[in-house]
Design a protein around this motif. Sequence first.
Motif, PDB file in Angstrom:
ATOM      1  N   UNK A  47       3.666  34.074  48.302  1.00  0.00           N
ATOM      2  CA  UNK A  47       2.187  33.800  47.645  1.00  0.00           C
ATOM      3  C   UNK A  47       1.354  33.111  48.975  1.00  0.00           C
ATOM      4  N   UNK A  48       0.452  33.898  48.943  1.00  0.00           N
ATOM      5  CA  UNK A  48      -0.485  33.246  50.023  1.00  0.00           C
ATOM      6  C   UNK A  48      -1.122  31.605  49.560  1.00  0.00           C
ATOM      7  N   UNK A  49      -1.321  30.896  50.623  1.00  0.00           N
ATOM      8  CA  UNK A  49      -1.942  29.399  50.201  1.00  0.00           C
ATOM      9  C   UNK A  49      -3.058  29.432  49.309  1.00  0.00           C
ATOM     10  N   UNK A  50      -3.784  30.588  49.368  1.00  0.00           N
ATOM     11  CA  UNK A  50      -5.009  30.702  48.531  1.00  0.00           C
ATOM     12  C   UNK A  50      -4.688  30.665  47.009  1.00  0.00           C
ATOM     13  N   UNK A  51      -3.557  31.068  46.664  1.00  0.00           N
ATOM     14  CA  UNK A  51      -3.384  31.057  45.192  1.00  0.00           C
ATOM     15  C   UNK A  51      -2.980  29.691  44.945  1.00  0.00           C
ATOM     16  N   UNK A  52      -2.176  28.794  45.506  1.00  0.00           N
ATOM     17  CA  UNK A  52      -1.830  27.472  45.329  1.00  0.00           C
ATOM     18  C   UNK A  52      -3.331  26.784  45.290  1.00  0.00           C
ATOM     19  N   UNK A  53      -3.946  26.860  46.316  1.00  0.00           N
ATOM     20  CA  UNK A  53      -5.158  26.254  46.617  1.00  0.00           C
ATOM     21  C   UNK A  53      -6.092  26.323  45.374  1.00  0.00           C
ATOM     22  N   UNK A  54      -6.336  27.232  44.853  1.00  0.00           N
ATOM     23  CA  UNK A  54      -7.236  27.423  43.784  1.00  0.00           C
ATOM     24  C   UNK A  54      -6.717  27.089  42.470  1.00  0.00           C
ATOM     25  N   UNK A  91     -30.702  42.781  39.677  1.00  0.00           N
ATOM     26  CA  UNK A  91     -30.110  41.380  40.055  1.00  0.00           C
ATOM     27  C   UNK A  91     -29.413  40.473  38.880  1.00  0.00           C
ATOM     28  N   UNK A  92     -29.749  40.854  37.621  1.00  0.00           N
ATOM     29  CA  UNK A  92     -29.081  40.237  36.548  1.00  0.00           C
ATOM     30  C   UNK A  92     -27.722  40.598  36.573  1.00  0.00           C
ATOM     31  N   UNK A  93     -27.398  41.976  36.211  1.00  0.00           N
ATOM     32  CA  UNK A  93     -26.360  42.476  36.224  1.00  0.00           C
ATOM     33  C   UNK A  93     -25.292  42.381  37.451  1.00  0.00           C
ATOM     34  N   UNK A  94     -25.990  42.528  38.571  1.00  0.00           N
ATOM     35  CA  UNK A  94     -25.284  42.347  39.552  1.00  0.00           C
ATOM     36  C   UNK A  94     -24.908  40.887  39.716  1.00  0.00           C
ATOM     37  N   UNK A  95     -25.577  39.729  39.469  1.00  0.00           N
ATOM     38  CA  UNK A  95     -25.136  38.371  39.444  1.00  0.00           C
ATOM     39  C   UNK A  95     -23.867  38.411  38.275  1.00  0.00           C
ATOM     40  N   UNK A  96     -23.979  38.876  37.210  1.00  0.00           N
ATOM     41  CA  UNK A  96     -22.988  38.750  36.283  1.00  0.00           C
ATOM     42  C   UNK A  96     -21.751  39.498  36.726  1.00  0.00           C
ATOM     43  N   UNK A  97     -21.918  40.448  37.537  1.00  0.00           N
ATOM     44  CA  UNK A  97     -20.683  41.234  38.232  1.00  0.00           C
ATOM     45  C   UNK A  97     -20.000  40.292  39.071  1.00  0.00           C
ATOM     46  N   UNK A  98     -20.951  39.886  40.052  1.00  0.00           N
ATOM     47  CA  UNK A  98     -20.508  38.976  40.878  1.00  0.00           C
ATOM     48  C   UNK A  98     -19.559  37.550  40.265  1.00  0.00           C
ATOM     49  N   UNK A  99     -19.950  37.087  39.242  1.00  0.00           N
ATOM     50  CA  UNK A  99     -19.325  35.820  38.806  1.00  0.00           C
ATOM     51  C   UNK A  99     -18.171  36.333  38.031  1.00  0.00           C
ATOM     52  N   UNK A 100     -18.233  37.623  37.603  1.00  0.00           N
ATOM     53  CA  UNK A 100     -16.908  38.245  37.006  1.00  0.00           C
ATOM     54  C   UNK A 100     -15.924  38.325  37.844  1.00  0.00           C
ATOM     55  N   UNK A 101     -16.222  38.639  38.926  1.00  0.00           N
ATOM     56  CA  UNK A 101     -15.089  38.662  40.323  1.00  0.00           C
ATOM     57  C   UNK A 101     -14.459  37.602  40.684  1.00  0.00           C
ATOM     58  N   UNK A 102     -15.546  36.297  40.800  1.00  0.00           N
ATOM     59  CA  UNK A 102     -15.211  34.985  41.014  1.00  0.00           C
ATOM     60  C   UNK A 102     -14.187  34.568  39.932  1.00  0.00           C
ATOM     61  N   UNK A 103     -14.479  34.895  38.712  1.00  0.00           N
ATOM     62  CA  UNK A 103     -13.562  34.523  37.489  1.00  0.00           C
ATOM     63  C   UNK A 103     -12.377  35.272  37.956  1.00  0.00           C
ATOM     64  N   UNK A 104     -12.313  36.601  38.348  1.00  0.00           N
ATOM     65  CA  UNK A 104     -11.108  37.200  38.444  1.00  0.00           C
ATOM     66  C   UNK A 104     -10.148  36.910  39.373  1.00  0.00           C
ATOM     67  N   UNK A 105     -10.806  36.125  40.583  1.00  0.00           N
ATOM     68  CA  UNK A 105     -10.039  35.757  41.802  1.00  0.00           C
ATOM     69  C   UNK A 105      -9.132  34.253  41.082  1.00  0.00           C
ATOM     70  N   UNK A 106     -10.169  33.587  40.315  1.00  0.00           N
ATOM     71  CA  UNK A 106      -9.432  32.658  39.901  1.00  0.00           C
ATOM     72  C   UNK A 106      -8.149  32.768  38.646  1.00  0.00           C
ATOM     73  N   UNK A 107      -8.511  33.690  37.978  1.00  0.00           N
ATOM     74  CA  UNK A 107      -7.418  34.317  37.253  1.00  0.00           C
ATOM     75  C   UNK A 107      -6.190  34.869  37.786  1.00  0.00           C
ATOM     76  N   UNK A 108      -6.307  35.398  38.565  1.00  0.00           N
ATOM     77  CA  UNK A 108      -5.310  36.068  39.585  1.00  0.00           C
ATOM     78  C   UNK A 108      -4.499  34.721  39.969  1.00  0.00           C
ATOM     79  N   UNK A 109      -5.258  33.749  40.525  1.00  0.00           N
ATOM     80  CA  UNK A 109      -4.468  32.561  41.404  1.00  0.00           C
ATOM     81  C   UNK A 109      -3.676  31.697  40.158  1.00  0.00           C
ATOM     82  N   UNK A 110      -4.235  31.578  39.126  1.00  0.00           N
ATOM     83  CA  UNK A 110      -3.621  30.919  38.179  1.00  0.00           C
ATOM     84  C   UNK A 110      -2.396  31.559  37.643  1.00  0.00           C
ATOM     85  N   UNK A 111      -2.553  33.034  37.321  1.00  0.00           N
ATOM     86  CA  UNK A 111      -1.405  33.656  36.674  1.00  0.00           C
ATOM     87  C   UNK A 111      -0.419  34.142  37.834  1.00  0.00           C
TER      88      UNK A 111
END
Lengths: 521, 332
Positions: B166-173, B232-252
């Motif tokens: 597992x890359x270090x990023x997973x553990x770090x997040x 802008x509104x929907x793009x921002x929401x999409x961006x934050x969803x991706x942020x949340x997705x990365x966190x989710x992948x790291x946690x799982x």
Amino acid sequence: MPQAAPRSTTTDPIVAMRAIRKSFGTVEVLHGVDFTVLPGEVHVLAGENGAGKSTLIKILAGVYDHFSGEVSVGGRPRRLATPQEAVRAGIATIHQELSLVPTMSVADNLFLGRERHGRIGQVDFAAQEAEATRILDDMRLEISPRQLVAELPLSSQQLLEIARALTRDAQLLIFDEPTSALQEHEIASLFARIHDLRRRGCGIVYITHKMEEIYRLADRITVLRDGVVVGTATPDALPPAELVRWMVGRQLAAGRERVEAPSSETVLEVASVTVAHPTVRERRVVDGVSFALRQGEVLGLAGLQGAGTSELLHALFGALGVRASVRARLNGEPFQPRDPRSAVERGVLLLTNDRKACGLAPDLSVTHNVSLASLERFSGAGGWLRRREERSTVSRLTEELRIRVPSLDAPVQTLSGGNQQKVLLARCLLPQPRVLLLDEPTRGIDVGAKADIYELMRGWVAAGIAIVLITSEMEELLASSDRILVLHRGRVAAELTRAAATRELVLAAAMGHASGAGAVS
Amino acid sequence: MTAGRNTLQRWGATPVARALLALLFMLAIGCMFNAEGSFFRWSVHRDMLRQVSTFGILACGMTVVIITAGIDLSVSSILALAAVCFAWLTLPASWPAALAIPVVLTVGLALGSLSGALVARMRLQPFIVTLAMMVFARGLAKVISGGRKITNYVTDPDGTAHVVDLPRAFGTIDSRVLGGNLSIVTIVFLACVLATWVLLSRLRAGRYLYAVGGNQEAARLAGVPIRRTLILAYAYSGLLSAVAGICQAAQETQGDPETGMGYELDAIAMVVIGGTTLSGGKGSVVLTLIGVLTIGYLQKILSLNAAPEATRLMLTGAIIICAVLFQRGRGT
């Protein structure tokens, strides 16, 4: 308090309100108001915005439950705690905003909530349609009961609403600014119906800001000021100047005395504006209108409904998109606004005639509403706002325009109509416009605010701003305009100088009877 | 004295005060049903924060969209898509995380912008557009993952399988700082709150978002760039969803195409409980932060008291209604 036995004379009031007090929170807005309406009378309720007219009317319509005082209907005290109870007591309100269902037919609307039905509960459409036809005839409305309400002009919708009130045996009809969206000939037919109602013995409460209507209709006038009845009088006993004094407690400057002649420099040279009909493409709402607007002048635009005055302004503001084609020069350079944004950038600002629907964002604060069109000026790199500068500029402007606000952070919907309108004007002024397009700047606001706005306009014109003005109030148009352009069915029917313009000439041209009379160029 | 009381009264009627009261009420419930004192342990609060963080990140983006009088149902699917992309890029494709993260964020931004463009340019209803995007993004996640979870157990083209580190990023997040008291995911969440606050109350674009939600026609006639603002509104929401997705992948520690089902509803509930109204033009991310904590504590209290899932769901539904009624206050 024990109630006196009902008297049996025919002049017993339909409705009597006694010692009405009403508070919102800790603020009392009605301080013991007495108000009666007799059968067969048109009782005009006059007063500045915020005087308490709407509150009083809403108590009658059952909108407010908590108030002190007594309301009697037909001689007996009634509790009107809900709108339904008011309707059952025979009180109907014809609202400024109509309360019909646009997607349903005329007949369906007339019987909404009280459908005629057969033995097993099925709606008896045939009976409804027959009765609807009779009612429509009665109202002299030449429409089919099957027509959709959305397809009717506003004036017919309003008459339909009156018809509906009558089918519910309304004894008292309340009209709240019914003519604000109507044209002269529609007003005439509305007034004819009101006279019919009066003959039938209905009582009518009529609220208006238009002086002319008051004297055309009123049997009695009651004036409210700051939640107190100033007095009740017949129109003969209360000449206009006195009425205004009752309303505002001060004398108003009449008309506009202009000293300086408009400079001759042309700001906006309109070669041609054409606007297509929204649904019927080949029809033109505005058809090749051209004019020149000079610096520091007020150009009045007159026209009846369908003349295209409002569309002309919207086209010049770029608000109609591909429907409009504009060929014009602003300060000598080509001006073809694609959208409102590009018009604002060039210093052309529009004040819309419907501040509720397309003017204000109701929940936004006064500051944010005023600065909305000028945010580029108050923001730096990355769009970071300079909020202190914004606030101080807005604050200075609100003082200049004498906008009365509890706080610059208050939601704009908490302001009175006149102050809301001034907020919109402030928004148009803040970007330092060269051309102001004012579409009904005084619609639905009180006399004091109107006078303020016209006084302010004088100042802007003196500062070199050019104004195009639409107003449905002829007196205002004649008093304020340096020139008047009269449109008839999308074309220029006449151009009148200030000296030549009279009420009769403008109306004749607007109705298409000008035949060159008084036209100068 | 009376002036002071009036100020207090006026403050008490503000949305923030109401939201805080709802949160305090929830904390009081927690103190009453403290599960033999466990509610008073710091670790419970720490875990709660960690557990709501992913939802909170989604709720920040949702707040921005809801302020424009829109809705974004696609956040959960974009979260799953981002989780899958991140796992696929870092595990089988063995990209460095520093390269994978910007790519995944771009994917979220792009899909959000697409929703925004459909809403703004085609004038389609946000509910329909983001419903379609929700289905589409979920499908895309399944295509990329081949319908399976992407783990560090990698199957090679020749059929043999091996385990990659597992890359270090997973553990770090997924790690914690400050002596194990604050997880990185929570820091990411708080950073999103801060960024959203800056956007909404300090930038010109934020003012436009409120204006478009408050009265779109008025905003247009004031020269506000409507399309750009909505995108802008929907793009921002999409961006934050991706942020949340990365966190989710790291946690799982995996990219699961089925992950995050129904999260969009939690995010909407958090925004609404805070007091931002679905009609648009009103609200703030501070309210959403309080809403996130309120729901977080509700879930925590229910799980501490070992409430069965059925009870939990029913109570959550009832409490959403109560909180919204309370937010609206009387007389409006």
